[in-house]
Design an enzyme around this catalytic site. Structure first.
Site, PDB file in Angstrom:
ATOM      1  N   GLY A 179     -24.176  -0.416   6.739  1.00 25.68           N
ATOM      2  CA  GLY A 179     -22.622  -1.144   7.115  1.00 25.68           C
ATOM      3  C   GLY A 179     -21.379  -0.060   6.499  1.00 25.68           C
ATOM      4  O   GLY A 179     -21.792   0.868   6.393  1.00 25.68           O
TER       5      GLY A 179
ATOM      6  N   CYS B 112     -29.650   2.664   6.137  1.00 25.64           N
ATOM      7  CA  CYS B 112     -28.696   3.442   6.882  1.00 25.64           C
ATOM      8  C   CYS B 112     -28.002   2.736   4.974  1.00 25.64           C
ATOM      9  O   CYS B 112     -28.283   3.307   4.117  1.00 25.64           O
ATOM     10  CB  CYS B 112     -27.969   2.652   7.796  1.00 25.64           C
ATOM     11  SG  CYS B 112     -26.781   3.579   7.910  1.00 25.64           S
ATOM     12  N   TYR B 113     -26.724   2.544   4.839  1.00 28.42           N
ATOM     13  CA  TYR B 113     -26.384   2.319   3.991  1.00 28.42           C
ATOM     14  C   TYR B 113     -27.563   1.368   2.588  1.00 28.42           C
ATOM     15  O   TYR B 113     -27.012   1.525   1.430  1.00 28.42           O
ATOM     16  CB  TYR B 113     -24.480   1.572   3.587  1.00 28.42           C
ATOM     17  CG  TYR B 113     -23.815   0.443   2.929  1.00 28.42           C
ATOM     18  CD1 TYR B 113     -22.640   2.296   2.241  1.00 28.42           C
ATOM     19  CD2 TYR B 113     -23.934   0.152   2.053  1.00 28.42           C
ATOM     20  CE1 TYR B 113     -22.668   1.350   1.172  1.00 28.42           C
ATOM     21  CE2 TYR B 113     -23.685  -0.479   0.586  1.00 28.42           C
ATOM     22  CZ  TYR B 113     -22.436  -0.290  -0.134  1.00 28.42           C
ATOM     23  OH  TYR B 113     -22.230   0.435  -1.209  1.00 28.42           O
TER      24      TYR B 113
ATOM     25  N   HIS C 185     -31.675   2.820  12.357  1.00 26.50           N
ATOM     26  CA  HIS C 185     -31.846   0.785  12.449  1.00 26.50           C
ATOM     27  C   HIS C 185     -32.701   0.874  13.611  1.00 26.50           C
ATOM     28  O   HIS C 185     -33.001   0.955  14.965  1.00 26.50           O
ATOM     29  CB  HIS C 185     -30.566   0.960  13.191  1.00 26.50           C
ATOM     30  CG  HIS C 185     -29.530   0.994  12.580  1.00 26.50           C
ATOM     31  ND1 HIS C 185     -28.715   0.031  11.766  1.00 26.50           N
ATOM     32  CD2 HIS C 185     -28.302   2.026  12.420  1.00 26.50           C
ATOM     33  CE1 HIS C 185     -27.728   0.756  10.825  1.00 26.50           C
ATOM     34  NE2 HIS C 185     -27.122   1.611  11.376  1.00 26.50           N
TER      35      HIS C 185
ATOM     36  N   GLU D  92     -33.400  -2.146  14.252  1.00 25.64           N
ATOM     37  CA  GLU D  92     -33.238  -3.172  14.880  1.00 25.64           C
ATOM     38  C   GLU D  92     -32.399  -3.237  16.220  1.00 25.64           C
ATOM     39  O   GLU D  92     -32.462  -4.237  16.835  1.00 25.64           O
ATOM     40  CB  GLU D  92     -32.299  -4.364  13.787  1.00 25.64           C
ATOM     41  CG  GLU D  92     -30.550  -4.229  14.181  1.00 25.64           C
ATOM     42  CD  GLU D  92     -31.161  -3.136  12.445  1.00 25.64           C
ATOM     43  OE1 GLU D  92     -31.221  -2.427  12.401  1.00 25.64           O
ATOM     44  OE2 GLU D  92     -29.709  -2.452  12.291  1.00 25.64           O
TER      45      GLU D  92
ATOM     46  N   ASP E  17     -25.336 -27.267  22.182  1.00 28.25           N
ATOM     47  CA  ASP E  17     -24.512 -27.499  20.479  1.00 28.25           C
ATOM     48  C   ASP E  17     -24.296 -28.971  20.583  1.00 28.25           C
ATOM     49  O   ASP E  17     -24.742 -29.898  19.147  1.00 28.25           O
ATOM     50  CB  ASP E  17     -23.594 -26.413  20.416  1.00 28.25           C
ATOM     51  CG  ASP E  17     -24.495 -24.860  20.605  1.00 28.25           C
ATOM     52  OD1 ASP E  17     -25.070 -25.225  21.458  1.00 28.25           O
ATOM     53  OD2 ASP E  17     -22.768 -23.925  20.697  1.00 28.25           O
TER      54      ASP E  17
ATOM     55  N   LYS F 190     -28.610 -20.110  18.996  1.00 30.77           N
ATOM     56  CA  LYS F 190     -28.367 -20.253  19.980  1.00 30.77           C
ATOM     57  C   LYS F 190     -29.665 -20.701  21.293  1.00 30.77           C
ATOM     58  O   LYS F 190     -30.113 -22.177  21.194  1.00 30.77           O
ATOM     59  CB  LYS F 190     -27.144 -19.848  20.912  1.00 30.77           C
ATOM     60  CG  LYS F 190     -26.733 -20.316  22.360  1.00 30.77           C
ATOM     61  CD  LYS F 190     -25.834 -21.559  22.019  1.00 30.77           C
ATOM     62  CE  LYS F 190     -25.477 -21.992  23.220  1.00 30.77           C
ATOM     63  NZ  LYS F 190     -24.234 -22.797  23.181  1.00 30.77           N
TER      64      LYS F 190
END
Ligand code: XMP
Length: 526
Positions: A64, A91-92, A181, A183, A240, A382
């Site tokens: 964050g 991280c944060y 990170h 990810e 969708d 999606k």
């Protein structure tokens, strides 16, 4: 939609991700779902309640933008670290966890570490978070503050030059924290580290797939709508709204009323396709509103792109409202809202995520319609909606189709939109699609279409001079439409497209190729 319902998990177990305002929060959720494990994002204020409802097998605390020293820095009840559920702070999330457990965090001052860094995995560390990994790895850092004193019980798993506590853990309490990170794709073996945490440390079984939730979704719709409730849904023919329609139809049959607004800005045979699939194959109650003249009338003389978009949005709402007012018995509005929209709108109402993009969906209907929302896709991404569509038997031509903007061909017919200019554009667009799909090239492309320019040039056909519009071929690849690259087509495909458009389409006598990437251009021309 009440907040309660927006947050209600449809699945239990999996991983709960607490969003401390990270840019990459959705990416964490995606990575975990790609492993076959259900994951949910929540804001810190609702984390405890969500934890009780979801009963996750693991918790991830995201990064964050704040410093833990800021007065209004996001925080959590510390009990969330004491429930015996494995926790990974990123991280944060790491800094918050360290501080909450009595360790030290150093303020950054003017110094920040941003970008690629080498970490060294400690000799004794492989196993746990670094199972199968040793030596050094390149990772992605993006932080100001950093941990400078470990909480009791913690040990160092990896260090980097500027950051001696790049990864730390208290394996006994199953608490893990990393400064980088995992990810993002820039982190080497980041996916493996997440897998180690989710599958090995937390023991989540990788057995979740979007298709598994069909029956759950159907049941949830029945519960919400009740025995007699009726739903109206704007069907655009896109992925969708189509998947949402099929799910709701499976739950309540003819009590779903679909409305397809023909705005005159559709592609060739689009309306026929919707009619034959939903009315003939699925036997849905489908209403077609023929509003082409009304849209084109309102667009007459308008050239400015934003003005065109606004008119189309407004007329769509008017048409839909008029239709819905004729269905007095309908208390519910069905929509194909996706998870990214929900995360962003929660953030817009007090959550932590900083970047909020504005949505430009023609289907965005006003709240004063006074209908309760039925949004069965609101916890899905999606690609998961596509998987669900396949599970529901929707054809690949629909499930895997390229995105088509809400304002339709209007944003590809530059300048004033008239039927005289739409007709050749529609034909040229169909030729582009036919030729690319016939060669199987579409699978690697994000979008491929024609654009009509309000520019005339001189040509010669047979012995006659022509003076007609030019059209542009736009072919791009992309992962998420945020960035895009223009793509090569084989020369013979370009030749066929060009020959066919110039020979078969009256009104167009020149074909140009768009070789611009996004940014700085955009995918659509308006
Ligand atoms: P741009 O042109 O901004 O487009 O690079 C990014 C992606 O969004 C689609 N697009 C829209 N989709 N309503 C939509 O539903 C819209 O108003 C709209 N405008 C652009 C575009 O086709 C591309 O995939």
């Amino acid at each position: 939609m009440s907040e309660q319902q927006a947050d209600e998990p449809t699945v239990q177990g999996g991983v709960l991700i607490v969003d401390f305002g990270a840019q990459y929060c959705q990416l964490i959720a995606r990575r975990i779902r790609e492993m076959g494990v259900y994951s949910r994002i929540t804001v810190p204020e609702r984390a405890k309640r969500m934890c009780e409802a979801l009963r996750p097998r693991a918790i991830i605390l995201s990064g964050g933008p704040n410093s833990v020293y800021e007065e209004d820095a996001p925080t959590l009840p510390t009990e969330m670290l004491e429930m015996g559920i494995p926790v990974l702070g990123i991280c944060y999330g790491m800094q918050w966890m360290t501080r909450a457990l009595g360790g030290g965090v150093q303020g950054a001052g003017d110094e920040r570490e941003y970008g690629r860094t080498e970490i060294m995995i400690e000799a004794g560390a492989p196993g746990g978070l670094f199972e199968g990994l040793d030596g050094s790895r390149t990772v992605w850092m993006s932080h100001g503050d950093s941990v400078d004193r470990l909480p009791t019980g913690f040990e160092v798993l990896a260090r980097s030059e500027p950051c001696p506590f790049a990864a730390i853990a208290d394996p006994e309490r199953k608490l893990y924290a990393i400064q980088f990170h995992p990810e993002v794709t820039h982190t080497q073996d980041g996916e493996r580290m997440l897998q180690n945490f989710v599958l090995n440390i937390a023991g989540c079984p990788p057995d979740w797939s979007p298709g598994d939730i069909v029956e759950q979704k159907v049941e949830a719709i029945r519960q919400l709508v009740g025995e007699t409730g009726e739903v109206v849904l704007g069907l655009s023919g896109g992925v969708d709204s189509s998947v949402a329609a099929v799910l709701i139809h499976r739950a309540i049959g003819k009590r779903l009323h679909c409305v397809f607004v023909d705005n005159g800005l559709l592609r060739e045979r689009e309306r026929d396709g919707v009619e034959s699939l939903f009315r003939d194959d699925y036997h849905m109650d489908l209403h077609i509103v023929d509003a082409g003249e009304r849209f084109l009338g309102e667009l007459s003389g308008v050239e400015e792109p934003e003005a065109k978009r606004k008119i189309i949005g407004r007329v769509f709402v008017d048409v839909f409202r008029e239709f819905a007012s004729g269905l007095e018995h309908c208390g519910f509005l069905g929509q194909g809202t996706l998870y990214p929209d929900v995360i962003e709108s929660v953030a817009a109402h007090g959550g932590s995520t900083q970047t909020i993009k504005s949505h430009h969906n023609v289907g965005g209907l006003p709240e004063d319609l006074d209908l309760e929302l039925v949004e069965p896709l609101r916890d899905l991404f999606k690609d998961e909606v596509r998987a669900l569509g396949r599970e529901l038997g929707l054809p690949s031509s629909l499930v895997d189709r390229q995105p088509f903007p809400g304002p339709g061909l209007a944003v590809r017919c530059l300048g004033e939109v008239t039927e005289e200019r739409l007709a050749p554009l529609r034909r040229a667009d169909a030729i582009v699609r036919q030729e690319i799909e016939a060669r199987g090239l579409h699978e690697a492309l994000w979008q491929y279409f024609a654009v009509s320019l309000p520019v005339r040039s001189v040509g010669v056909m047979g012995d006659a001079r022509t003076y007609e519009n030019a059209c542009v071929l736009r072919v791009v690849s992309s992962d998420d439409a945020m960035t895009a690259d223009w793509e090569y087509l084989p020369v013979d495909v370009l030749q066929r497209i060009s020959n066919r458009i110039i020979n078969e389409v009256k009104g167009l006598n020149r074909v140009c190729l768009d070789i611009s990437s996004k940014p700085p251009s955009t995918i659509e021309w308006e």
